[in-house]
Motif scaffolding. Structure first.
Motif, short mmCIF file in Angstrom:
data_model
loop_
_atom_site.label_atom_id
_atom_site.label_comp_id
_atom_site.label_asym_id
_atom_site.label_seq_id
_atom_site.Cartn_x
_atom_site.Cartn_y
_atom_site.Cartn_z
N ASN A 279 0.86 -1.18 0.00
CA ASN A 279 0.00 0.00 0.00
C ASN A 279 0.90 1.23 0.00
O ASN A 279 1.78 1.36 0.86
N ILE A 280 0.70 2.12 -0.97
CA ILE A 280 1.58 3.28 -1.09
C ILE A 280 1.53 4.16 0.15
O ILE A 280 2.48 4.86 0.48
N ASN A 281 0.41 4.10 0.88
CA ASN A 281 0.29 4.92 2.09
C ASN A 281 1.20 4.42 3.22
O ASN A 281 1.43 5.13 4.19
N THR A 282 1.68 3.18 3.09
CA THR A 282 2.55 2.64 4.13
C THR A 282 4.02 2.79 3.78
O THR A 282 4.88 2.40 4.57
N LEU A 283 4.33 3.36 2.60
CA LEU A 283 5.71 3.52 2.20
C LEU A 283 6.37 4.63 3.01
O LEU A 283 5.71 5.58 3.45
N SER A 284 7.67 4.54 3.16
CA SER A 284 8.40 5.60 3.84
C SER A 284 8.38 6.86 2.98
O SER A 284 8.17 6.81 1.75
N THR A 285 8.63 7.99 3.60
CA THR A 285 8.65 9.26 2.87
C THR A 285 9.73 9.27 1.80
O THR A 285 9.53 9.75 0.68
N ASP A 286 10.90 8.71 2.13
CA ASP A 286 12.00 8.67 1.18
C ASP A 286 11.64 7.85 -0.06
O ASP A 286 11.95 8.25 -1.19
N LEU A 287 10.99 6.71 0.15
CA LEU A 287 10.61 5.86 -0.98
C LEU A 287 9.52 6.51 -1.80
O LEU A 287 9.53 6.45 -3.04
N THR A 288 8.57 7.16 -1.14
CA THR A 288 7.52 7.88 -1.86
C THR A 288 8.13 8.97 -2.73
O THR A 288 7.75 9.14 -3.91
N GLU A 289 9.08 9.69 -2.18
CA GLU A 289 9.75 10.76 -2.94
C GLU A 289 10.50 10.18 -4.13
O GLU A 289 10.50 10.76 -5.22
N LEU A 290 11.14 9.03 -3.95
CA LEU A 290 11.88 8.38 -5.04
C LEU A 290 10.94 7.98 -6.17
O LEU A 290 11.25 8.17 -7.35
N ILE A 291 9.76 7.46 -5.83
CA ILE A 291 8.78 7.06 -6.84
C ILE A 291 8.27 8.28 -7.59
O ILE A 291 8.18 8.29 -8.82
N LEU A 292 7.94 9.33 -6.85
CA LEU A 292 7.42 10.55 -7.49
C LEU A 292 8.46 11.18 -8.41
O LEU A 292 8.12 11.77 -9.44
N SER A 293 9.73 11.06 -8.03
CA SER A 293 10.78 11.71 -8.82
C SER A 293 10.95 11.11 -10.20
O SER A 293 11.60 11.69 -11.07
N SER A 294 10.36 9.92 -10.43
CA SER A 294 10.48 9.27 -11.74
C SER A 294 9.44 9.79 -12.73
O SER A 294 9.48 9.43 -13.91
N LEU A 295 8.52 10.64 -12.27
CA LEU A 295 7.45 11.13 -13.13
C LEU A 295 7.88 12.36 -13.93
O LEU A 295 8.64 13.19 -13.42
N PRO A 296 7.38 12.52 -15.17
CA PRO A 296 7.57 13.78 -15.89
C PRO A 296 6.80 14.91 -15.20
O PRO A 296 5.99 14.66 -14.29
N ILE A 297 7.01 16.14 -15.65
CA ILE A 297 6.44 17.30 -14.98
C ILE A 297 4.91 17.30 -14.93
O ILE A 297 4.32 17.49 -13.86
N PRO A 298 4.18 17.09 -16.05
CA PRO A 298 2.71 17.16 -15.97
C PRO A 298 2.09 16.17 -14.98
O PRO A 298 1.25 16.57 -14.16
N PRO A 299 2.48 14.88 -14.97
CA PRO A 299 1.94 13.99 -13.93
C PRO A 299 2.34 14.42 -12.53
O PRO A 299 1.57 14.22 -11.58
N LEU A 300 3.53 15.00 -12.38
CA LEU A 300 3.94 15.50 -11.07
C LEU A 300 2.99 16.59 -10.58
O LEU A 300 2.62 16.63 -9.41
N LEU A 301 2.61 17.48 -11.47
CA LEU A 301 1.71 18.56 -11.09
C LEU A 301 0.36 18.01 -10.66
O LEU A 301 -0.24 18.49 -9.70
N ARG A 302 -0.11 17.00 -11.37
CA ARG A 302 -1.38 16.39 -10.98
C ARG A 302 -1.23 15.64 -9.66
O ARG A 302 -2.11 15.66 -8.80
N ALA A 303 -0.10 14.95 -9.48
CA ALA A 303 0.13 14.20 -8.25
C ALA A 303 0.21 15.12 -7.03
O ALA A 303 -0.14 14.72 -5.92
N SER A 304 0.62 16.36 -7.26
CA SER A 304 0.77 17.28 -6.13
C SER A 304 -0.57 17.63 -5.48
O SER A 304 -0.60 18.12 -4.35
#
Length: 384
Positions: free
Chosen positions: A10-35
């Motif tokens: 469950n992504i909600n149980t991931l550590s903050t560092d791992l969540t940040e690592l996953i988000l960092s793999s996204l291009p800019i437009p999906p990042l903006l939506r994910a925010s």
């Protein structure tokens, strides 16, 4: 009760560092939506320390200026990873004819010199240039001579006016600006060989390994300015066979010449690698003919004359600055591993697109924090 099986991830149980690592793999437009998904994700993505690899890919910026009505100005930015355009707030400065862009900054040179980081719109007025001018070449470089890494601007050539007339005695002035001290340093003038065309309309430039290269788009003259020693190299001619006009670009830690040729098989747009020590050239790629002709109107006699070229890092953008086809563009990606080139057409600009009297274009990496924290605006996505 929750339907979630605790044995499943469950992504909600991931550590903050791992969540940040996953988000960092996204291009800019999906990042903006994910925010906008949750407070944690917005906090991670909008943090100044969040630097996803996608930010290292240079964007293509296109600013369209209208001579008589600033309301018709439009600004766009292209993200190569997501293959998407952003619509930016338009430029509204009354001195639109003096706008220029280079490596992360916008500049206006008249009536006074000022600059702002791209996407920030917070203009800073500098002390006066010793020789004011219109349409100079501009470069942004890092200087570590004082032991502290900081950026400086170099302003080369440009057209000087006295009483509304071009100053034919112009010294082809070269000046370097230090933002830390708000001071200009007058340097040795651009060699006289460039006098017949000393503005950004007839010259291109490239920064590489501590040198600022100036190249004649039509004359094919080339010289380099040593940013530490403040001396110009001997002027040489760099004209591949059949070249009509060309632009010098710094890509993948090498000099590249990109331009139109009259080849035996017909018109072609070529890329050459330049050895900066010998100034010898070798061809590395040709734009596919179908792609080249998709950028122009086949019925025009001088159909290729309005093609322009900019580049940075591993990307080279070629575009048509005429309105009738809504400023079509393509890009070439040069592989850092094997030097192979791949070409593709950019999608059309988002409608509506106005008719412009002048188009300013350049490449730059971008700061994600500037996208989220635009001055006088709440944090919100700018994706269209």
């Amino acid at each position: 009760m929750s339907d979630h099986n605790p044995k499943e991830p469950n992504i909600n149980t991931l550590s903050t560092d791992l969540t940040e690592l996953i988000l960092s793999s996204l291009p800019i437009p999906p990042l903006l939506r994910a925010s906008s998904v949750c407070k944690l994700w917005h906090s991670l993505i909008s943090s100044p320390t969040f630097t996803p690899p996608s930010l290292s890919h240079p964007w293509f910026f296109l600013f369209g200026l209208h001579n008589t009505s600033s309301r018709n100005n439009q600004s766009f930015a292209f993200d190569p990873l997501s293959n998407s355009w952003f619509r930016l707030p338009p430029l509204d400065d009354s001195s639109s004819s003096s706008f220029l862009g280079s490596t992360g900054f916008l500049f206006t040179t008249t009536p006074k010199f000022s600059y702002t980081p791209v996407l920030k719109s917070s203009w800073r007025l500098t002390s006066p240039l010793k020789y004011s001018r219109v349409n100079p070449l501009l470069g942004v470089f890092h200087d570590g001579s004082s032991g502290v890494r900081s950026f400086k601007f170099i302003v080369v050539g440009g057209v000087r006016f006295i009483g509304g007339l071009v100053d034919i005695e112009d010294r082809l002035a070269v000046e370097i600006y230090d933002p830390n001290h708000d001071s200009w340093e007058l340097c040795p003038a651009l060699p006289a060989d460039f006098r017949s065309g000393n503005s950004s309309q007839s010259l291109s430039s490239a920064l590489l390994k501590g040198k600022f290269y100036v190249f004649g788009i039509y004359s094919c003259f080339v010289s380099s300015f040593d940013l530490q020693k403040h001396v110009w190299s001997e002027v040489q001619t760099l004209r591949p066979p059949g070249v009509i006009f060309s632009f010098m670009i710094s890509c993948n830690d090498m000099l590249v010449l990109a331009g139109m040729c009259n080849a035996p098989s017909g018109p072609s747009f070529n890329l050459w690698r330049i050895d900066e020590k010998t100034m010898e050239f070798s061809e590395i790629s040709l734009m596919p003919q179908s792609l080249l002709y998709s950028l122009v109107d086949d019925e025009e006699d001088d159909k290729f004359a309005s093609l322009k070229c900019v580049g940075m890092s591993n990307l080279i953008y070629v575009f048509n600055e005429e309105y009738h086809q809504r400023y079509p563009a393509c890009l070439c990606e040069i592989s850092a591993d094997n030097g192979k080139c791949s070409w593709r057409r950019l999608p059309q600009l988002p409608s509506p697109v106005n008719k412009f009297h002048k188009v300013i274009s350049f490449c730059s990496t971008v700061s994600l924090t500037r996208i989220f924290h635009r001055e006088h605006e709440p944090p919100r996505p700018m994706y269209y």
